[in-house]
Design a protein around this motif. Structure first.
Motif, mmCIF file in Angstrom:
data_model
loop_
_atom_site.group_PDB
_atom_site.id
_atom_site.type_symbol
_atom_site.label_atom_id
_atom_site.label_comp_id
_atom_site.label_asym_id
_atom_site.label_seq_id
_atom_site.Cartn_x
_atom_site.Cartn_y
_atom_site.Cartn_z
ATOM 1 N N ALA A 49 0.717 -1.254 0.136
ATOM 2 C CA ALA A 49 0.282 -0.089 -0.019
ATOM 3 C C ALA A 49 0.929 1.249 -0.054
ATOM 4 C CB ALA A 49 -1.079 -0.084 1.155
ATOM 5 N N ILE A 50 2.037 1.129 0.702
ATOM 6 C CA ILE A 50 2.878 2.266 0.574
ATOM 7 C C ILE A 50 3.305 2.506 -0.874
ATOM 8 C CG2 ILE A 50 5.172 3.143 1.583
ATOM 9 C CD1 ILE A 50 4.722 1.901 3.948
ATOM 10 N N ALA A 51 3.637 1.394 -1.451
ATOM 11 C CA ALA A 51 4.110 1.479 -2.928
ATOM 12 C C ALA A 51 2.939 1.984 -3.680
ATOM 13 C CB ALA A 51 4.578 0.151 -3.291
ATOM 14 N N SER A 52 1.768 1.688 -3.506
ATOM 15 C CA SER A 52 0.517 2.079 -4.476
ATOM 16 C C SER A 52 0.104 3.210 -4.065
ATOM 17 C CB SER A 52 -0.273 0.958 -4.520
ATOM 18 O OG SER A 52 -0.744 0.735 -3.304
ATOM 19 N N HIS A 53 -0.114 3.653 -2.911
ATOM 20 C CA HIS A 53 -0.910 4.738 -2.283
ATOM 21 C C HIS A 53 -0.086 5.650 -1.241
ATOM 22 C CE1 HIS A 53 -3.644 1.927 -3.206
ATOM 23 N NE2 HIS A 53 -4.783 2.522 -3.244
ATOM 24 N N GLY A 54 1.143 5.354 -1.175
ATOM 25 C CA GLY A 54 2.020 6.455 -0.364
ATOM 26 C C GLY A 54 1.621 6.264 1.335
ATOM 27 N N GLN A 55 0.834 5.341 1.700
ATOM 28 C CA GLN A 55 0.389 4.965 3.056
ATOM 29 C C GLN A 55 0.376 3.445 3.524
ATOM 30 O OE1 GLN A 55 -2.519 7.588 4.649
ATOM 31 N NE2 GLN A 55 -2.953 8.594 2.781
ATOM 32 N N ALA A 56 0.617 3.115 4.712
ATOM 33 C CA ALA A 56 0.394 1.689 5.058
ATOM 34 C C ALA A 56 -1.113 1.388 5.089
ATOM 35 C CB ALA A 56 1.230 1.561 6.060
ATOM 36 N N VAL A 57 -2.026 2.386 5.596
ATOM 37 C CA VAL A 57 -3.410 2.028 5.691
ATOM 38 C C VAL A 57 -4.193 3.167 4.893
ATOM 39 C CG1 VAL A 57 -5.167 1.384 7.210
ATOM 40 C CG2 VAL A 57 -2.958 1.014 7.949
ATOM 41 N N PRO A 58 -4.149 3.067 3.719
ATOM 42 C CA PRO A 58 -4.808 4.116 2.905
ATOM 43 C C PRO A 58 -6.502 4.571 3.433
ATOM 44 C CG PRO A 58 -4.019 2.464 1.415
ATOM 45 C CD PRO A 58 -3.996 1.864 2.828
ATOM 46 N N PRO A 89 2.274 2.003 13.458
ATOM 47 C CA PRO A 89 2.254 1.131 12.883
ATOM 48 C C PRO A 89 0.810 0.738 12.315
ATOM 49 C CG PRO A 89 2.591 0.549 15.134
ATOM 50 C CD PRO A 89 2.779 2.077 15.086
ATOM 51 N N PRO A 90 0.782 0.134 11.110
ATOM 52 C CA PRO A 90 -0.788 -0.251 10.698
ATOM 53 C C PRO A 90 -1.447 -0.865 11.802
ATOM 54 C CG PRO A 90 0.976 -0.985 9.054
ATOM 55 C CD PRO A 90 1.880 -0.732 10.348
ATOM 56 N N GLY A 91 -1.152 -1.445 12.619
ATOM 57 C CA GLY A 91 -2.072 -2.429 13.593
ATOM 58 C C GLY A 91 -2.351 -1.175 14.562
ATOM 59 N N ALA A 92 -1.572 -0.279 15.144
ATOM 60 C CA ALA A 92 -2.223 0.738 16.007
ATOM 61 C C ALA A 92 -3.348 1.644 15.229
ATOM 62 C CB ALA A 92 -1.098 1.587 16.218
ATOM 63 N N THR A 93 -3.099 1.893 13.849
ATOM 64 C CA THR A 93 -4.273 2.649 13.151
ATOM 65 C C THR A 93 -5.458 1.818 13.185
ATOM 66 O OG1 THR A 93 -2.370 3.635 11.588
ATOM 67 C CG2 THR A 93 -4.821 3.593 10.734
ATOM 68 N N LEU A 94 -5.559 0.690 13.015
ATOM 69 C CA LEU A 94 -6.630 -0.160 12.940
ATOM 70 C C LEU A 94 -7.282 -0.179 14.199
ATOM 71 C CD1 LEU A 94 -5.871 -3.061 10.589
ATOM 72 C CD2 LEU A 94 -6.864 -0.845 9.839
ATOM 73 N N ARG A 95 -6.202 -0.471 15.133
ATOM 74 C CA ARG A 95 -7.019 -0.710 16.620
ATOM 75 C C ARG A 95 -7.528 0.702 17.130
ATOM 76 N NH1 ARG A 95 -2.515 -1.760 18.601
ATOM 77 N NH2 ARG A 95 -2.103 0.663 19.550
ATOM 78 N N GLY A 99 -11.605 1.039 17.534
ATOM 79 C CA GLY A 99 -11.808 0.861 18.894
ATOM 80 C C GLY A 99 -11.853 -0.798 19.234
ATOM 81 N N LEU A 100 -10.614 -1.425 18.761
ATOM 82 C CA LEU A 100 -10.624 -2.899 19.019
ATOM 83 C C LEU A 100 -9.876 -3.076 20.255
ATOM 84 C CD1 LEU A 100 -9.164 -3.807 15.694
ATOM 85 C CD2 LEU A 100 -11.581 -3.662 15.931
ATOM 86 N N TYR A 101 -10.813 -3.192 21.274
ATOM 87 C CA TYR A 101 -10.474 -3.139 22.794
ATOM 88 C C TYR A 101 -10.213 -4.417 23.320
ATOM 89 C CZ TYR A 101 -15.301 -4.509 23.889
ATOM 90 O OH TYR A 101 -16.634 -5.377 23.987
ATOM 91 N N ALA A 102 -10.450 -5.577 22.764
ATOM 92 C CA ALA A 102 -10.366 -6.739 23.439
ATOM 93 C C ALA A 102 -9.441 -7.580 22.360
ATOM 94 C CB ALA A 102 -11.731 -7.669 23.375
ATOM 95 N N ASN A 103 -8.404 -8.272 23.129
ATOM 96 C CA ASN A 103 -7.353 -9.073 22.284
ATOM 97 C C ASN A 103 -7.430 -10.284 22.966
ATOM 98 O OD1 ASN A 103 -3.671 -9.137 21.838
ATOM 99 N ND2 ASN A 103 -5.328 -10.157 20.557
ATOM 100 N N ALA A 134 2.219 2.945 26.423
ATOM 101 C CA ALA A 134 2.024 4.130 26.387
ATOM 102 C C ALA A 134 1.319 4.962 25.054
ATOM 103 C CB ALA A 134 3.304 5.164 26.208
ATOM 104 N N ASP A 135 1.580 4.142 23.987
ATOM 105 C CA ASP A 135 1.090 4.568 22.718
ATOM 106 C C ASP A 135 -0.806 4.356 22.614
ATOM 107 O OD1 ASP A 135 0.976 1.614 22.457
ATOM 108 O OD2 ASP A 135 0.756 1.858 20.256
ATOM 109 N N ARG A 136 -1.175 3.894 23.594
ATOM 110 C CA ARG A 136 -2.395 3.472 23.496
ATOM 111 C C ARG A 136 -3.441 4.497 24.256
ATOM 112 N NH1 ARG A 136 -2.590 -2.741 21.846
ATOM 113 N NH2 ARG A 136 -0.285 -2.583 21.452
ATOM 114 N N ASN A 137 -2.886 5.485 24.816
ATOM 115 C CA ASN A 137 -3.411 6.255 25.861
ATOM 116 C C ASN A 137 -3.696 7.850 25.405
ATOM 117 O OD1 ASN A 137 -3.206 4.334 27.457
ATOM 118 N ND2 ASN A 137 -1.245 4.517 28.313
#
Length: 354
Positions: A49-58, A89-95, A99-103, A134-137
């Motif tokens: 996606a970075i190669a095609s759209h310039g972002q990991a999560v377009p 990172p892409p996972g943090a963007t999706l989470r 609001g993916l609160y349960a793992n 820390a990145d989740r807060n």
């Protein structure tokens, strides 16, 4: 109960494009046996996606995910991205976006696979939106800061609302398993933060008189998982503790290559294996697809429970049974001491399902 299930497919980086299609093929076969068609939609994600759209999560991926409730997501290798695109990172963007609160991270030993703890069968229920990561807060920023070049600090957040909803997930799961929840905290030191987490979990436990409850400090829990894992069923804990304990449990069961995982909100679920992108073996056809297959089975079971469609739950059970059967027969990839390729293992699973 619909006869078609839509799923978003984000293959990811490294071994993702190898293990994700195998998992999709397995799910397609298992659902077809129940009269259900799986309809996958492939979306741009990660390095491609970075190669095609310039972002990991377009933006187009985020828009599509808003409309699709089930996602199968491969690992990402954000360390290899251009520096300006590594955070978040892409996972943090999706989470955060959804609001993916349960793992949910199970660890179970399999016949045919050498395990440090052959009697382990636990489910780690990890709060995924706050805690000591820390990145989740923070709405803005990472939650880490340096008041001087020689001092680094991080913000840890525990809230009653987030603690309550993850406790409910854990106790509901225990009712479907062996009826036992262990609350893991460090309230002897982190008295206010993990103390609040512990107290809220205790409060929720009052609603589940049929579930046995105990608690452990996280350091003792790590030792006990090694010493007597069969004593535990569902483990509920905050983010950082859950990450560490679930990796430990995965290794005790035989390999992180066996460790499945789902991340969920109330309305959306993401299947993503615990392991990383393993770029050193990408393209070799040797990656272990078990964790990804198991993650998709978890996603189907989650969907079946939410919708009341027992056919979907039956498909998930069939996948888990096929994996157990194939491993017990000695079919395994190189990380487990076998010589099967990624495709070989997938074929063995689909043949068993047939």
């Amino acid at each position: 109960m619909g006869d078609t299930i839509q799923v978003a497919v984000l293959a990811g980086d490294g071994v993702g494009p190898e293990v994700v299609p195998v998992a999709i093929d397995v799910a397609t076969r298992a659902l077809a046996a129940q009269g259900i068609t799986l309809a996958p939609t492939t979306l741009p994600f990660g390095a491609t996606a970075i190669a095609s759209h310039g972002q990991a999560v377009p933006a187009e991926t985020l828009e599509a995910l808003e409309e699709i409730g089930l996602w199968v997501v491969g690992p990402h290798d954000s360390a290899s991205y251009p520096p300006e695109l590594r955070n978040p990172p892409p996972g943090a963007t999706l989470r955060k976006q959804f609001g993916l609160y349960a793992n949910l991270r199970p660890a179970r030993a399999h016949g045919g696979v050498p395990a440090v703890a052959p009697d382990i069968d636990v489910l780690v229920v990890r709060e995924n939106s706050e805690g000591l990561y820390a990145d989740r807060n923070m709405t803005i920023g990472s939650g880490e800061f340096m008041p001087t070049p020689d001092v680094a600090m991080a913000v840890g957040v525990i809230t009653r609302a987030a603690s309550e909803r993850i406790a409910v997930e854990a106790f509901d799961a225990a009712r479907r398993r062996r009826g036992h929840v262990t609350i893991v905290h460090k309230a002897n030191v982190l008295r206010l933060t993990t103390g609040l987490f512990r107290d809220v979990c205790r409060d929720v436990a009052q609603r589940y008189p049929d579930v046995r409850v105990d608690e452990q400090h996280v350091d003792a829990m790590a030792a006990l998982l090694v010493r007597r894992p069969a004593d535990f069923d569902v483990i509920v804990t905050e983010n950082l503790f859950g990450d560490i304990l679930s990796d430990l449990a995965g290794e005790l069961s035989g390999s992180l290559g066996l460790a499945p995982s789902i991340n969920t909100s109330a309305t959306q679920g993401m299947a993503q294996a615990v392991h990383g992108a393993a770029p050193d073996i990408a393209g070799s056809g040797t990656a272990n697809p078990v964790a990804m297959i198991g993650s998709v089975a978890m996603l189907l079971r989650w969907h079946g429970l939410r919708t009341g469609d027992e056919r979907v739950e039956a498909a998930a059970d069939a996948i888990d049974g096929a994996v157990a059967h194939v491993l017990a027969d000695g079919v395994a990839t190189g990380d487990l001491g076998g010589d099967a390729t990624t495709a070989d293992f997938g074929t063995a699973i689909t043949e068993h399902l047939r």
